[in-house]
Design an enzyme around this catalytic site. Sequence first.
Site, PDB file in Angstrom:
ATOM      1  N   ARG A  73       0.688  -1.405  -0.012  1.00  0.00           N
ATOM      2  CA  ARG A  73      -0.140  -0.075   0.149  1.00  0.00           C
ATOM      3  C   ARG A  73       1.116   1.199  -0.087  1.00  0.00           C
ATOM      4  O   ARG A  73       1.975   1.197   0.553  1.00  0.00           O
ATOM      5  CB  ARG A  73      -0.977  -0.148   1.264  1.00  0.00           C
ATOM      6  CG  ARG A  73      -2.096  -0.897   1.012  1.00  0.00           C
ATOM      7  CD  ARG A  73      -3.151  -0.393  -0.191  1.00  0.00           C
ATOM      8  NE  ARG A  73      -4.096  -1.201  -0.218  1.00  0.00           N
ATOM      9  CZ  ARG A  73      -4.313  -2.251  -0.931  1.00  0.00           C
ATOM     10  NH1 ARG A  73      -3.577  -2.876  -1.509  1.00  0.00           N
ATOM     11  NH2 ARG A  73      -5.661  -2.842  -0.788  1.00  0.00           N
ATOM     12  N   HIS A 112      -1.460   0.413 -10.207  1.00  0.00           N
ATOM     13  CA  HIS A 112      -2.067  -0.417  -9.162  1.00  0.00           C
ATOM     14  C   HIS A 112      -2.744  -1.469  -9.972  1.00  0.00           C
ATOM     15  O   HIS A 112      -4.021  -1.780  -9.768  1.00  0.00           O
ATOM     16  CB  HIS A 112      -2.804   0.452  -8.420  1.00  0.00           C
ATOM     17  CG  HIS A 112      -3.543  -0.347  -7.031  1.00  0.00           C
ATOM     18  ND1 HIS A 112      -3.805   0.369  -5.745  1.00  0.00           N
ATOM     19  CD2 HIS A 112      -3.329  -1.518  -6.414  1.00  0.00           C
ATOM     20  CE1 HIS A 112      -3.983  -0.537  -4.854  1.00  0.00           C
ATOM     21  NE2 HIS A 112      -3.731  -1.811  -5.167  1.00  0.00           N
ATOM     22  N   ILE A 113      -1.804  -2.206 -10.674  1.00  0.00           N
ATOM     23  CA  ILE A 113      -2.474  -3.418 -11.717  1.00  0.00           C
ATOM     24  C   ILE A 113      -2.156  -4.809 -10.948  1.00  0.00           C
ATOM     25  O   ILE A 113      -2.474  -5.606 -11.737  1.00  0.00           O
ATOM     26  CB  ILE A 113      -2.042  -3.312 -12.997  1.00  0.00           C
ATOM     27  CG1 ILE A 113      -0.360  -3.158 -12.972  1.00  0.00           C
ATOM     28  CG2 ILE A 113      -2.638  -1.996 -13.707  1.00  0.00           C
ATOM     29  CD1 ILE A 113       0.038  -3.394 -14.497  1.00  0.00           C
ATOM     30  N   GLU A 170      -4.159   8.105  -5.389  1.00  0.00           N
ATOM     31  CA  GLU A 170      -4.152   7.182  -6.606  1.00  0.00           C
ATOM     32  C   GLU A 170      -5.472   7.859  -7.107  1.00  0.00           C
ATOM     33  O   GLU A 170      -6.467   7.857  -6.546  1.00  0.00           O
ATOM     34  CB  GLU A 170      -4.457   5.763  -6.226  1.00  0.00           C
ATOM     35  CG  GLU A 170      -3.035   5.090  -5.697  1.00  0.00           C
ATOM     36  CD  GLU A 170      -3.211   3.630  -5.549  1.00  0.00           C
ATOM     37  OE1 GLU A 170      -4.047   3.033  -5.973  1.00  0.00           O
ATOM     38  OE2 GLU A 170      -2.146   3.015  -5.085  1.00  0.00           O
TER      39      GLU A 170
END
Length: 336
Positions: free
Chosen positions: A231, A279-280, A260
């Site tokens: 995170r 963030h994939i 994000e």
Amino acid sequence: MRILVTHPWSDPSASWDIALEHLPGWELQVCREDEILQHLDGVDVLVPMPNVVSREIIGAGSFGLIQQYGVGLERVDVEAATDAGVWVARLPAGLTGNADSVAELAVAQILMAVRRMDEARAAVARGWWQPISGSLIGSTVAIVGLGSIGTALAQRLSGFGCRMIGVRAHPEAGGPGSVEKVVGPAELPAVLAEADVVICSAMASPETRHLFGATTFAACKPGAVFINVARGVMVDQDALLAALDSGQLSWAGLDVFQSEPLPQQHALADHPRVIATPHIGGLTRSMLARSAELFGQNVLRWQRGEPPLWAVNHPPRPRPAPIPPRRTSASAETPS
């Protein structure tokens, strides 16, 4: 019976219809984060994804279940949900394939950094300069967080000939056999001093906020590679930039950020020593399909009046679940 998902896919090939494959009779709506309050009427289940679910949102709705389509619940006001009688549940990364998918991406980022892939690709365009890179063979890799993701990482890295050290809150729980030793957080500085690659795969909590900051990066072995697939709040981004610019860190692979989407003008977005992805880590077709199955099972479990699995709270007076429509049999044929 209605589900509200608060996160439209940016990939035009993706569809949230997959979430209904195991929920016959249910409807699904999708809205943006800033539209949640306008779409709560008649909603029974709320899917937060990366968005904030505040006390205001919980109070404005009549939904009885906040069911994450993944693990992260740090932006959900669980205390407010419990007070309002709303269950809050996640899907375990180890069951959905999320951990495996995130681990794959982490390995890809490690290899891109260690093998200097960005420079190698640029070399071809410039006329075949051959950059000499490092290798995972004989290197030391520190995995900070040995939960589902950290364990999946260790399994994948075991074939690369590297030495692995695990750091976790409860070292007595041990780790995979490929991890040479597992230590507690107090020994993190000593581990960082000998690690060529440092991977953050721990669970975010108030205690781990900015776990990686100026002091932590100063403790790293000079020239180390840093990877974060956990995170964004666990990393002080200003301290990370300073460590990269000074050469204390040679590369960083980042799939998560404090805010994000990451602003386009942010220094990390196009830093020459940063491999940034949006963030994939867990977003693979296999993970989405398996998550749909578990998501549907848990929603139906809650609808039957049973406590949802993987809940992080236990409201003393739960809001009622929707009652499925009664099936009617076909009328008997009238004899002539």
